[in-house]
Design a protein around this motif. Sequence first.
Motif, PDB file in Angstrom:
ATOM      1  N   ILE B 265      -0.920  11.070  -9.880  1.00  0.00           N
ATOM      2  CA  ILE B 265      -1.600   9.951  -9.228  1.00  0.00           C
ATOM      3  C   ILE B 265      -0.722   9.369  -8.127  1.00  0.00           C
ATOM      4  O   ILE B 265      -1.161   9.148  -7.001  1.00  0.00           O
ATOM      5  N   HIS B 266       0.543   9.147  -8.456  1.00  0.00           N
ATOM      6  CA  HIS B 266       1.428   8.539  -7.461  1.00  0.00           C
ATOM      7  C   HIS B 266       1.637   9.464  -6.267  1.00  0.00           C
ATOM      8  O   HIS B 266       1.757   8.985  -5.143  1.00  0.00           O
ATOM      9  N   ALA B 267       1.695  10.755  -6.528  1.00  0.00           N
ATOM     10  CA  ALA B 267       1.884  11.687  -5.418  1.00  0.00           C
ATOM     11  C   ALA B 267       0.699  11.621  -4.472  1.00  0.00           C
ATOM     12  O   ALA B 267       0.870  11.573  -3.255  1.00  0.00           O
ATOM     13  N   ILE B 268      -0.497  11.579  -5.037  1.00  0.00           N
ATOM     14  CA  ILE B 268      -1.680  11.526  -4.186  1.00  0.00           C
ATOM     15  C   ILE B 268      -1.708  10.212  -3.416  1.00  0.00           C
ATOM     16  O   ILE B 268      -2.111  10.159  -2.270  1.00  0.00           O
ATOM     17  N   TYR B 272       5.959   8.798  -3.253  1.00  0.00           N
ATOM     18  CA  TYR B 272       6.634  10.004  -3.708  1.00  0.00           C
ATOM     19  C   TYR B 272       7.825   9.748  -4.623  1.00  0.00           C
ATOM     20  O   TYR B 272       8.023  10.458  -5.600  1.00  0.00           O
ATOM     21  N   SER B 273       8.618   8.728  -4.318  1.00  0.00           N
ATOM     22  CA  SER B 273       9.831   8.566  -5.127  1.00  0.00           C
ATOM     23  C   SER B 273       9.470   8.226  -6.567  1.00  0.00           C
ATOM     24  O   SER B 273      10.051   8.752  -7.515  1.00  0.00           O
ATOM     25  N   GLN B 274       8.460   7.357  -6.710  1.00  0.00           N
ATOM     26  CA  GLN B 274       7.990   7.024  -8.050  1.00  0.00           C
ATOM     27  C   GLN B 274       7.459   8.277  -8.748  1.00  0.00           C
ATOM     28  O   GLN B 274       7.771   8.551  -9.909  1.00  0.00           O
ATOM     29  N   SER B 275       6.690   9.006  -7.995  1.00  0.00           N
ATOM     30  CA  SER B 275       6.076  10.216  -8.528  1.00  0.00           C
ATOM     31  C   SER B 275       7.139  11.209  -8.987  1.00  0.00           C
ATOM     32  O   SER B 275       6.992  11.853 -10.026  1.00  0.00           O
ATOM     33  N   HIS B 276       8.212  11.292  -8.213  1.00  0.00           N
ATOM     34  CA  HIS B 276       9.271  12.225  -8.562  1.00  0.00           C
ATOM     35  C   HIS B 276       9.925  11.820  -9.881  1.00  0.00           C
ATOM     36  O   HIS B 276      10.168  12.647 -10.749  1.00  0.00           O
ATOM     37  N   GLU B 277      10.157  10.522 -10.020  1.00  0.00           N
ATOM     38  CA  GLU B 277      10.742  10.049 -11.273  1.00  0.00           C
ATOM     39  C   GLU B 277       9.867  10.441 -12.460  1.00  0.00           C
ATOM     40  O   GLU B 277      10.359  10.893 -13.489  1.00  0.00           O
TER      41      GLU B 277
END
Lengths: 265, 506
Positions: B265-268, B272-277
Amino acid sequence: MPSLPELTKGLKTAFEGKQYETCLRLLLPIKIELIKAKLLIPDIKSAKENQSYLQDLNIAKKILEIGALSSIYCEDFETFMNYYSQLSAFYFSDVKELSDSDSKFKLISLYLLILLAQNDYTKLHSEFEFLSRYVTNLEESSYLSYPVKLERLLMEGSYQKAWDLLQTGSKVEEFNVFTKTLKEAIREEIALNSEQAYSSLPLFNAKTLLFFENEKEMEAFAKERDWSVNHGVITFGNDSTPDRIESGDTVDMAIDYAVHLESIV
Amino acid sequence: MSSDAMDIDSVPEAAVDNNSNEDAVVDKLLEILKQVSKSTLSMDSRYVWKSLRDFAALRHDVTVENTSILVNLVYPDDSSYKKYLLKTIHPTSRPKVENAVKFREEYPASLYQLQQDGTSLDVSSEVNSFVHYIVQSLLLDSNRIDELQQFNKTHVIPQVLKQYNNRNLDLINAKIWFYINRANELTSTPNDSSLLAEMMQYLKSATLKHDNETKATLITSILRQYLRLGEIELAADFVSKVEFPSGDNVSSPLEARYYFYLSKIHAIQLDYSQSHEYVISALRKAPHTKNSLGFLQQANKLQCCIQLLMGDIPELTFFHQKGLEKSLLPYYHITKAVKLGDLNLFTQSLSKYKKELVQDSNYQLCVRLRSNVIKTGIRMISLTYKKISLKDICLKLHLDSEQTVEYMISRAIRDGVIEAKINHEEGYIETSELLNVYSTKQPQQVFDERIRFVNHLHSDYVTGMRFPDSREEDNSKKLSDESLETTMDLNSMNLSDFDSDLDDVI
């Protein structure tokens, strides 16, 4: 109170006569009638079973489409969003007769353009993801390619190409309604970038970068953003000093660790 | 149990050889059910944990025959469940087990409970739910999806999930819900939201009952459903409204799955940084076994996309991980294009692998990489040169005009890809002095975070330890061994579901 067919007829003539304000006004009682006839929100289950209900729904869809287009011409984007969310219940249903429509992709593209103009990239990309389930080739659809291409140029930072694309305009006249807002959005982006990228910039160069006609407009724009202009040069104050280590904090932490260590040993 | 009691009418003569094998499976299943019933007496749900784990090991041995024998044996003849269970397991054949009544009498009483009318006996809620779970997994494994869907709709939801209210059932219910969701996914059209409403409702009651495992299963199922529909906005809203049971209250594979969806969801949504975590936590929490390979593949693919989107290039070893090499191939080629900063190569590989990418639903993410190809190019240049003219960059990256380069670089500066300043009058960019991180607070903060984490881990372990009861000195020895084993097993729970599910994560 006039009946639904009469109202619809009135709406149609007004729309064809390009009286968009009148259209929006006419739509209010129509929507109430639609709610009464349970047509505003499609009941997918009975649409599959009942042919005449399906036809009525298709008429309702056309009415909503007129409403959406009219609000675009009146530049009333909030109303458009309302119409669009009502329409999406039709467009993305699994009844083929309901989901097909001549203006479908036009309206979706308009919606994407609004999101783009509002700089709402989060929503825009969610929408791309959503659409990719229904449309296999976003880039190749004749309507959808316009917002998709614009978005890509903006993401890359190819503002010049994006500006040119807007300048030449689109075949679809509804899209051109956004030219002004999108140009402003581009300017906004460039301004934000410039704040970070330059320490100072002559007014003359800034004018070309931001696509302004003359320096006066540029100066007014700079004032709006609180940039300091001296002798024809803009300076951006953006030096932030990194935080230094406070010895007090370090001591606190060390004591904290010691306490924990003690409890373990 | 002796084999002469296992004369089965419907089993043909040729299958006699199998009989002893079947018996062994039935015996094992019975053992599991007895273990389940222990939780009725002890009110200790760890027995259920252990049973679920034991069943996972046995899952591939479960067949139509031995399940129907099991049902025949365990359920009393007048039980309201028996008839439809047998019918679901096999629509036509009716295996009869002789002396079933006699065997039933030997089973521990905890397997049964009095019905509400107070006269008839039926199996206890725990055992009943568990048998339903066995049947579900049998149907899924033998690919009888439509029957499973039907079974779920008409029996499992109304007669099992909604009827009982018993805390020992929490873990079994979580499993049952998983199968319901899976069956629904395989059979119905995406637009059918009837189950979604059902899940939401049950989520509400699971939350009220502090039934964490079921809650976690439902949350991940609902997220999965939303992502399948492409309703990212809805999914994000949903995540912000629900509270995922944290830490020790829920099994880690479920957590891994939850983090994976969050990452997506965060990537979309471009975070990105949150998504990576999140994707990193998903990979860490996921069990690294053969069964979870599907999940690991998906998570690694996503991680690759996110890393590229953040402007990092994954190391070469990343693509040569065991079992992942083949599935990461499309991503390898895309990474290569991004690394070289070659737009043509990028477009080529994107169209070549479009099918795979769409299937992984990472295509839209990869399309976004286009601008990253340019950014990586800029970054490389900025790292190599302290000072370089815009014109040279323009030539190096094959871009059409200096003005375009200037815009792109200013954009890259704003996005934090490079640390530099543009000098417009003289037409060059100059890389800023690299900030010495050790003069800032950052290392100290990271150090502090790690120490806190370790301390927290330690105190968690201290509170998590279980000690034998001193009054039952004799019993405790046996029990503590068992409980130790059970606690240790908690982390490896749920593995079996990964392979059936995550191969086609959306």
